[in-house]
Design an enzyme around this catalytic site. Structure first.
Site, PDB file in Angstrom:
ATOM      1  N   SER A  29      34.732  39.347  44.230  1.00 47.05           N
ATOM      2  CA  SER A  29      33.681  38.323  44.327  1.00 47.05           C
ATOM      3  C   SER A  29      34.139  37.173  45.217  1.00 47.05           C
ATOM      4  O   SER A  29      35.329  36.995  45.449  1.00 47.05           O
ATOM      5  CB  SER A  29      33.372  37.772  42.931  1.00 47.05           C
ATOM      6  OG  SER A  29      33.044  38.830  42.070  1.00 47.05           O
ATOM      7  N   ASP A  86      39.878  42.057  46.474  1.00 47.77           N
ATOM      8  CA  ASP A  86      39.302  40.798  45.999  1.00 47.77           C
ATOM      9  C   ASP A  86      39.910  39.628  46.769  1.00 47.77           C
ATOM     10  O   ASP A  86      40.991  39.747  47.364  1.00 47.77           O
ATOM     11  CB  ASP A  86      39.582  40.644  44.491  1.00 47.77           C
ATOM     12  CG  ASP A  86      38.542  39.778  43.791  1.00 47.77           C
ATOM     13  OD1 ASP A  86      37.804  39.049  44.482  1.00 47.77           O
ATOM     14  OD2 ASP A  86      38.475  39.837  42.555  1.00 47.77           O
ATOM     15  N   ALA A  88      41.033  35.325  46.712  1.00 49.90           N
ATOM     16  CA  ALA A  88      41.805  34.470  45.795  1.00 49.90           C
ATOM     17  C   ALA A  88      41.660  33.028  46.256  1.00 49.90           C
ATOM     18  O   ALA A  88      41.314  32.754  47.409  1.00 49.90           O
ATOM     19  CB  ALA A  88      43.272  34.878  45.777  1.00 49.90           C
ATOM     20  N   ASP A  89      41.928  32.117  45.331  1.00 53.50           N
ATOM     21  CA  ASP A  89      41.884  30.694  45.666  1.00 53.50           C
ATOM     22  C   ASP A  89      43.259  30.159  46.041  1.00 53.50           C
ATOM     23  O   ASP A  89      43.377  29.274  46.886  1.00 53.50           O
ATOM     24  CB  ASP A  89      41.308  29.908  44.480  1.00 53.50           C
ATOM     25  CG  ASP A  89      39.901  30.370  44.171  1.00 53.50           C
ATOM     26  OD1 ASP A  89      39.031  30.214  45.042  1.00 53.50           O
ATOM     27  OD2 ASP A  89      39.682  30.956  43.090  1.00 53.50           O
ATOM     28  N   GLY A 100      38.988  32.513  40.389  1.00 60.94           N
ATOM     29  CA  GLY A 100      37.949  31.945  39.536  1.00 60.94           C
ATOM     30  C   GLY A 100      37.184  30.811  40.178  1.00 60.94           C
ATOM     31  O   GLY A 100      36.375  30.153  39.515  1.00 60.94           O
ATOM     32  N   GLY A 101      37.420  30.601  41.483  1.00 56.04           N
ATOM     33  CA  GLY A 101      36.657  29.575  42.199  1.00 56.04           C
ATOM     34  C   GLY A 101      35.159  29.846  42.129  1.00 56.04           C
ATOM     35  O   GLY A 101      34.347  28.920  42.187  1.00 56.04           O
ATOM     36  N   GLU A 108      36.837  39.988  37.141  1.00 62.42           N
ATOM     37  CA  GLU A 108      37.802  40.284  38.226  1.00 62.42           C
ATOM     38  C   GLU A 108      39.138  40.740  37.634  1.00 62.42           C
ATOM     39  O   GLU A 108      39.777  41.664  38.143  1.00 62.42           O
ATOM     40  CB  GLU A 108      38.012  39.051  39.100  1.00 62.42           C
ATOM     41  CG  GLU A 108      36.805  38.693  39.952  1.00 62.42           C
ATOM     42  CD  GLU A 108      36.957  37.386  40.693  1.00 62.42           C
ATOM     43  OE1 GLU A 108      36.344  37.246  41.746  1.00 62.42           O
ATOM     44  OE2 GLU A 108      37.677  36.490  40.222  1.00 62.42           O
ATOM     45  N   LYS A 126      44.779  29.720  51.934  1.00 67.19           N
ATOM     46  CA  LYS A 126      44.980  30.008  50.506  1.00 67.19           C
ATOM     47  C   LYS A 126      46.457  30.172  50.126  1.00 67.19           C
ATOM     48  O   LYS A 126      46.773  30.299  48.941  1.00 67.19           O
ATOM     49  CB  LYS A 126      44.230  31.292  50.118  1.00 67.19           C
ATOM     50  CG  LYS A 126      42.757  31.303  50.493  1.00 67.19           C
ATOM     51  CD  LYS A 126      41.993  30.295  49.692  1.00 67.19           C
ATOM     52  CE  LYS A 126      40.494  30.340  49.943  1.00 67.19           C
ATOM     53  NZ  LYS A 126      39.849  31.555  49.518  1.00 67.19           N
TER      54      LYS A 126
HETATM   55  C1  5RP Z   1      35.745  34.172  42.437  1.00 64.81           C
HETATM   56  C2  5RP Z   1      37.077  34.306  43.075  1.00 64.81           C
HETATM   57  C3  5RP Z   1      37.108  34.409  44.554  1.00 64.81           C
HETATM   58  O1  5RP Z   1      37.740  35.597  44.923  1.00 64.81           O
HETATM   59  C4  5RP Z   1      37.858  33.203  45.082  1.00 64.81           C
HETATM   60  O2  5RP Z   1      37.206  32.036  44.636  1.00 64.81           O
HETATM   61  C5  5RP Z   1      37.925  33.217  46.612  1.00 64.81           C
HETATM   62  O3  5RP Z   1      36.654  33.028  47.141  1.00 64.81           O
HETATM   63  P1  5RP Z   1      36.401  32.893  48.699  1.00 64.81           P
HETATM   64  O4  5RP Z   1      36.729  34.210  49.325  1.00 64.81           O
HETATM   65  O5  5RP Z   1      34.932  32.528  48.791  1.00 64.81           O
HETATM   66  O6  5RP Z   1      37.270  31.784  49.226  1.00 64.81           O
HETATM   67  O7  5RP Z   1      38.119  34.336  42.440  1.00 64.81           O
HETATM   68  O8  5RP Z   1      35.866  33.970  41.064  1.00 64.81           O
END
Ligand code: 5RP
Length: 237
Positions: A29, A86, A88-89, A100-101, A108, A126
């Site tokens: 996500s 996936d 990550a933040d 979890g952003g 996840e 990141k």
């Molecule tokens: C969502 C997440 C996302 O993977 C995380 O926030 C990174 O998002 P982005 O690719 O938009 O920077 O953990 O819960």
């Protein structure tokens, strides 16, 4: 396309090269994962990838996959996932993560835990030396427990705020119908393993966004001489 989106796009495309036909794939996500899902749909449409089944990690990835006609399978009906991809933040040198952003870290983490391999796709903003110095740790809490959990976290020197929604009055509500506390610890998180367990032991907490010892590989997008490039850093133990 701005430079951060360029970094996300190139890393999303690179991730799809790791996908093989007949795989059960965890669909992450967030904005980077969404680009990856779109690249996946292109490969399925052209016939490069066949018989892929996706396991969604959120309503976001589920809706996107449905729109793009990627076949989905329920998490409960698979015994294992071949590969989860996936975003990550935050990613530290040992590949420990804050996620979890987008408030999707519960599903996840379930998908990542069931995956034979977890591939994380990020742009280089990141990468951090230490977790939680700038990005708050998301903690999903039962709605009527948020204040009680906040008080316990405060005794652990954690400063938390209830995440507020945009275009809706009041707090955001997760895919599971819960609330999110975003926590910054004094001095950051030095021992992610301990903090992950300690927070999950607080009554009223469903799950937190620390992903400890789950990541197998990280792909990082960066801009070099105005050109987006991808690299895969080595894990530092
Ligand atoms: C969502 C997440 C996302 O993977 C995380 O926030 C990174 O998002 P982005 O690719 O938009 O920077 O953990 O819960």
């Amino acid at each position: 396309m701005d430079s951060q989106t360029q970094m996300k796009q190139i890393v999303a495309d690179a991730a799809i090269k790791e996908v093989k036909s007949n795989m059960i794939l965890g669909l992450g996500s967030g904005s980077t994962a969404a680009l990856m899902i779109k690249s996946l749909a292109d490969e399925i449409r052209t016939g490069e990838l066949k018989n892929i089944k996706g396991v969604a990690t959120s309503f976001q990835s589920e809706v996107l996959a449905l729109q793009l006609e990627i076949p989905l399978i329920d998490l409960a009906s698979v015994s294992q996932i071949d590969l989860a991809i996936d975003g990550a933040d935050e990613v530290d040198p040992g590949f420990q993560l804050i996620k979890g952003g987008g408030a999707c870290h519960v599903r996840e983490k379930l998908v990542a835990s069931k995956a034979n391999k977890l591939l994380i796709v990020v742009d280089e903003t990141k990468l951090v030396r230490n977790l939680n110095h700038t990005f708050p740790l998301p903690v999903e809490v039962l709605p009527n427990a948020w204040k009680q959990v906040q008080d316990v976290i405060s005794e652990m020197n954690g400063n938390s705020t209830l995440r507020m929604a945009t275009k809706k009055a009041g707090p955001i509500v997760t895919d599971q119908g819960n609330l999110i506390l975003d926590v910054l610890f004094d001095g950051g998180i030095k021992n992610p393993k301990d903090i992950e367990i300690t927070i999950n032991n607080i009554p009223g907490v469903l799950e937190n966004g620390l992903f400890v010892d789950l990541t197998d590989k990280v792909l990082v997008g960066k801009i070099e001489n105005d050109i987006p490039v991808v690299y895969s850093p080595s894990k530092v133990d």
